[in-house]
Each structure stands twice: as structure tokens, then as C-alpha cells.
Design a protein around this motif. Sequence first.
Motif, PDB file in Angstrom:
ATOM      1  N   TYR A   4       4.938 -16.605 -17.500  1.00  0.00           N
ATOM      2  CA  TYR A   4       4.334 -15.393 -16.972  1.00  0.00           C
ATOM      3  C   TYR A   4       4.429 -15.471 -15.446  1.00  0.00           C
ATOM      4  O   TYR A   4       4.061 -16.494 -14.862  1.00  0.00           O
ATOM      5  N   PHE A   5       4.875 -14.403 -14.809  1.00  0.00           N
ATOM      6  CA  PHE A   5       5.132 -14.448 -13.375  1.00  0.00           C
ATOM      7  C   PHE A   5       4.184 -13.525 -12.616  1.00  0.00           C
ATOM      8  O   PHE A   5       4.150 -12.321 -12.857  1.00  0.00           O
ATOM      9  N   ARG A   6       3.430 -14.112 -11.693  1.00  0.00           N
ATOM     10  CA  ARG A   6       2.478 -13.366 -10.871  1.00  0.00           C
ATOM     11  C   ARG A   6       2.973 -13.331  -9.432  1.00  0.00           C
ATOM     12  O   ARG A   6       3.049 -14.360  -8.764  1.00  0.00           O
ATOM     13  N   PRO A   7       3.325 -12.143  -8.919  1.00  0.00           N
ATOM     14  CA  PRO A   7       3.788 -12.079  -7.532  1.00  0.00           C
ATOM     15  C   PRO A   7       2.678 -12.443  -6.562  1.00  0.00           C
ATOM     16  O   PRO A   7       1.533 -12.040  -6.731  1.00  0.00           O
ATOM     17  N   LEU A   8       3.017 -13.213  -5.557  1.00  0.00           N
ATOM     18  CA  LEU A   8       2.080 -13.590  -4.510  1.00  0.00           C
ATOM     19  C   LEU A   8       2.210 -12.551  -3.407  1.00  0.00           C
ATOM     20  O   LEU A   8       3.101 -12.609  -2.560  1.00  0.00           O
ATOM     21  N   VAL A   9       1.312 -11.582  -3.441  1.00  0.00           N
ATOM     22  CA  VAL A   9       1.476 -10.332  -2.709  1.00  0.00           C
ATOM     23  C   VAL A   9       1.107 -10.501  -1.240  1.00  0.00           C
ATOM     24  O   VAL A   9       0.096 -11.114  -0.892  1.00  0.00           O
ATOM     25  N   ARG A  10       1.926  -9.887  -0.369  1.00  0.00           N
ATOM     26  CA  ARG A  10       1.680  -9.904   1.068  1.00  0.00           C
ATOM     27  C   ARG A  10       1.960  -8.518   1.649  1.00  0.00           C
ATOM     28  O   ARG A  10       2.608  -7.687   1.026  1.00  0.00           O
ATOM     29  N   SER A  11       1.468  -8.312   2.869  1.00  0.00           N
ATOM     30  CA  SER A  11       1.732  -7.036   3.538  1.00  0.00           C
ATOM     31  C   SER A  11       1.863  -7.205   5.048  1.00  0.00           C
ATOM     32  O   SER A  11       1.952  -6.224   5.776  1.00  0.00           O
ATOM     33  N   ASP A  12       1.866  -8.447   5.523  1.00  0.00           N
ATOM     34  CA  ASP A  12       1.891  -8.684   6.961  1.00  0.00           C
ATOM     35  C   ASP A  12       3.290  -8.458   7.537  1.00  0.00           C
ATOM     36  O   ASP A  12       4.288  -8.451   6.828  1.00  0.00           O
ATOM     37  N   ALA A  13       3.327  -8.270   8.840  1.00  0.00           N
ATOM     38  CA  ALA A  13       4.585  -8.077   9.548  1.00  0.00           C
ATOM     39  C   ALA A  13       4.865  -9.316  10.421  1.00  0.00           C
ATOM     40  O   ALA A  13       3.936  -9.995  10.862  1.00  0.00           O
ATOM     41  N   ALA A 327      -5.407   1.855   8.083  1.00  0.00           N
ATOM     42  CA  ALA A 327      -5.135   1.994   9.513  1.00  0.00           C
ATOM     43  C   ALA A 327      -4.950   0.632  10.175  1.00  0.00           C
ATOM     44  O   ALA A 327      -4.040   0.433  10.975  1.00  0.00           O
ATOM     45  N   VAL A 328      -5.827  -0.309   9.847  1.00  0.00           N
ATOM     46  CA  VAL A 328      -5.710  -1.647  10.417  1.00  0.00           C
ATOM     47  C   VAL A 328      -4.443  -2.328   9.937  1.00  0.00           C
ATOM     48  O   VAL A 328      -3.701  -2.945  10.724  1.00  0.00           O
ATOM     49  N   GLU A 329      -4.180  -2.217   8.660  1.00  0.00           N
ATOM     50  CA  GLU A 329      -3.005  -2.867   8.088  1.00  0.00           C
ATOM     51  C   GLU A 329      -1.712  -2.339   8.697  1.00  0.00           C
ATOM     52  O   GLU A 329      -0.770  -3.083   8.965  1.00  0.00           O
ATOM     53  N   GLN A 330      -1.676  -1.018   8.938  1.00  0.00           N
ATOM     54  CA  GLN A 330      -0.468  -0.384   9.461  1.00  0.00           C
ATOM     55  C   GLN A 330      -0.419  -0.372  10.985  1.00  0.00           C
ATOM     56  O   GLN A 330       0.555   0.050  11.578  1.00  0.00           O
ATOM     57  N   GLY A 331      -1.530  -0.807  11.634  1.00  0.00           N
ATOM     58  CA  GLY A 331      -1.578  -0.778  13.073  1.00  0.00           C
ATOM     59  C   GLY A 331      -1.602   0.637  13.626  1.00  0.00           C
ATOM     60  O   GLY A 331      -1.115   0.903  14.735  1.00  0.00           O
ATOM     61  N   ASP A 332      -2.160   1.552  12.850  1.00  0.00           N
ATOM     62  CA  ASP A 332      -2.172   2.980  13.209  1.00  0.00           C
ATOM     63  C   ASP A 332      -3.599   3.353  13.537  1.00  0.00           C
ATOM     64  O   ASP A 332      -4.447   3.454  12.653  1.00  0.00           O
ATOM     65  N   ASN A 333      -3.913   3.620  14.814  1.00  0.00           N
ATOM     66  CA  ASN A 333      -5.280   3.943  15.205  1.00  0.00           C
ATOM     67  C   ASN A 333      -5.466   5.419  15.494  1.00  0.00           C
ATOM     68  O   ASN A 333      -6.392   5.811  16.187  1.00  0.00           O
ATOM     69  N   GLN A 334      -4.571   6.253  14.969  1.00  0.00           N
ATOM     70  CA  GLN A 334      -4.721   7.688  15.198  1.00  0.00           C
ATOM     71  C   GLN A 334      -5.684   8.299  14.204  1.00  0.00           C
ATOM     72  O   GLN A 334      -5.798   7.842  13.110  1.00  0.00           O
TER      73      GLN A 334
END
Length: 334
Positions: A4-13, A327-334
Motif C-alpha cells: 500500500y503506497f501513501r504519498p508523503l505530501v508537500r507543498s513548499d517551494a 494565502a500564507v502557503e501561496q505567499g499571496d497577501n492580497q
Amino acid sequence: MRDYFRPLVRSDAPRPDEALPLAGGPRWFTHVARHRRDGTVTRLPATDLPANVRDRLTAPRQPLLGLGMDSPRIMAILNVTPDSFSDGGLDGTAEEAALRGRRLMKEGADILDIGGESTRPGSHLVADGEETSRTQPVIRALAGMPISIDTRKAAVARAAIRAGASLVNDVSGLTHDPEMLPLVVDNGLPVCIMHTQGDPQTMQDAPSYEDVLLDVYDFLEAQVETLVAAGLPREKIIVDPGIGFGKTQAHNLALLSGLSLFHGLGCPILLGVSRKGFIGRIGGAPEARDRAPGSIAVALAGVAQGVQILRVHDVAATRQALALWQAVEQGDNQ
């Protein structure tokens, strides 16, 4: 032995060139955890995935009810019951319930999930006619909105569909009523299948599993494959691990920690944790109405693992938290 395969999820740049997209959304992974029934969990590069598993994990989830699944959606709980654990008895008439539904949509809900039978631990079965009389007038008053009928009974679902419901949310995962599966297939409607162990009256007596994460996965996989074989396209199926339904606190936490495993089913994942008992126990909030902060914390932990739909009581607060999170994750402060 099955893997069984569980992706180790990320979203950082920055996102690595070799990263694979998770379910066509903004999150990605370069590694997976391989689970086996002998209890071993091994970290592997995503390049080691079998092709069919990789395709299921990465394929974009198709829109449901006209809503894209590439960002989190909010399903608002609208129980028209006298005894639901948190919001039972709030409305005296169908008109009052419809007004509450419209308010929830204005607060930011994407879908209204309307239920006429409490499935809290210890609850009793409600007759089909009574459940229909509670839900159908409210659905009719809200027709035209994205509406889900929260029921495990085909007769109730059939009446709801006639009134304007466009999604069936079955907490029994199609195990309670044998007529439910042909009903959703014949109508071609999206359906959410949830895992539960036992029925609401007894499900918390002594729940046990060999491996809760893998056992729940196997159940949902079997139900998905049954629906697909019967003629319902996979893109119309939602899966829900059923937090709090026949699970101890340890079971709930194991499922929440391993949520990304369920992306392997190739379906959107619904997470319903709002105001549940384990949140009160861990968060020190014995009253359900005081559990919004804890509910939102767990919901955001689910979003971090790529969950597509959050089923919640506190719509405005959850919508605000999601907006800030994104907003924080995307770096979008508008």
C-alpha cells in the motif's frame, strides 16, 4: 504480500523537477511510504511506484456538482433532526431550516449536506417516512443549490433526488440498504461512501481492527470497485474514512495521520471531523459547540494531505481559516 503506497505530501517551494502532482492539485510528492500487513513501513522514492498506482495518485480529480476538486471545498452540515449531537433541534420548521441553509451558503459553503437521521454513537434507526418528511421539504425549498442527502436508506435518497438533491452521502458505505447501490447507479449521481464499523447504536462498544488504516482502505476500495463494475464512473465517487464511526481515539488519529493513503483510490476524499468527541477530549472542550478551533485544526491537517472536501458545522470560521492558510502557503497577501 500486498503493498500500500501513501504519498508523503508537500507543498513548499521550490518544487523539485521530479515531483509528482497529488491528484492534480497544488500539492506534490517525491517519496511514498510503503505499508505492509506485517506492520513494516518503508520510505521509497516515487519513481519506484507501479505505473497504475502512480496514475491513480496523480490523476486530476474531475469536478463534482460543477465544483472543481483542485482546491478544498466546504460541505456544510444541515441536520434537520431533534437529536443530532451538535445541531439537532435548531429549526422548528422546514422554512427555518432552509433559511439556515441559505445563511450557510452565504458564509462560504460549497455544498449543503442535509440529514434527517442522527447517526451519533448510540442513536436509533429512524423510519423511512419520518426521515423523508424531515428532509424532503427542506431540499425542495433549497432546490437549485448543490445539495447532498445524508442518508443510508434508498427510499429517503429517492425522495431527496426528486426534490432536488444531486449527491448521496451514505454513512454506511452502501452496506445498510441493498437498494442504495442500484439507485445511485441508475441515477448516475455522485455518491460518497463512508467507512463505518457496526451501526450507530453499537459502533463505539468495542471497535477493533487488524490495521485500521489498511482495513479502512480495503473496505473503501472494495466499495469503489463494486460501484465502478455496476456502471458508476470513478470520477463520481467520493470516499470518506469515517472518523468517529466505529473507531477509538487511537484509530481516529491513525487514520488522520495516514489520510494521504486514500488518494490511491483515485477519488476525492471527504473528511468529516467537525465537533466530534475526540476533539473535545484532546482539546478540553466537553461541549460540542466549543470545538470549532480543534475542528478547524484537524481540517487544515487534512488539507495539508490533499483532502478535497471538508464537512463542517462552522462554515464561516473554516472558510476564513482556509483563506489564510492558502494565502500564507501561496505567499499571496492580497
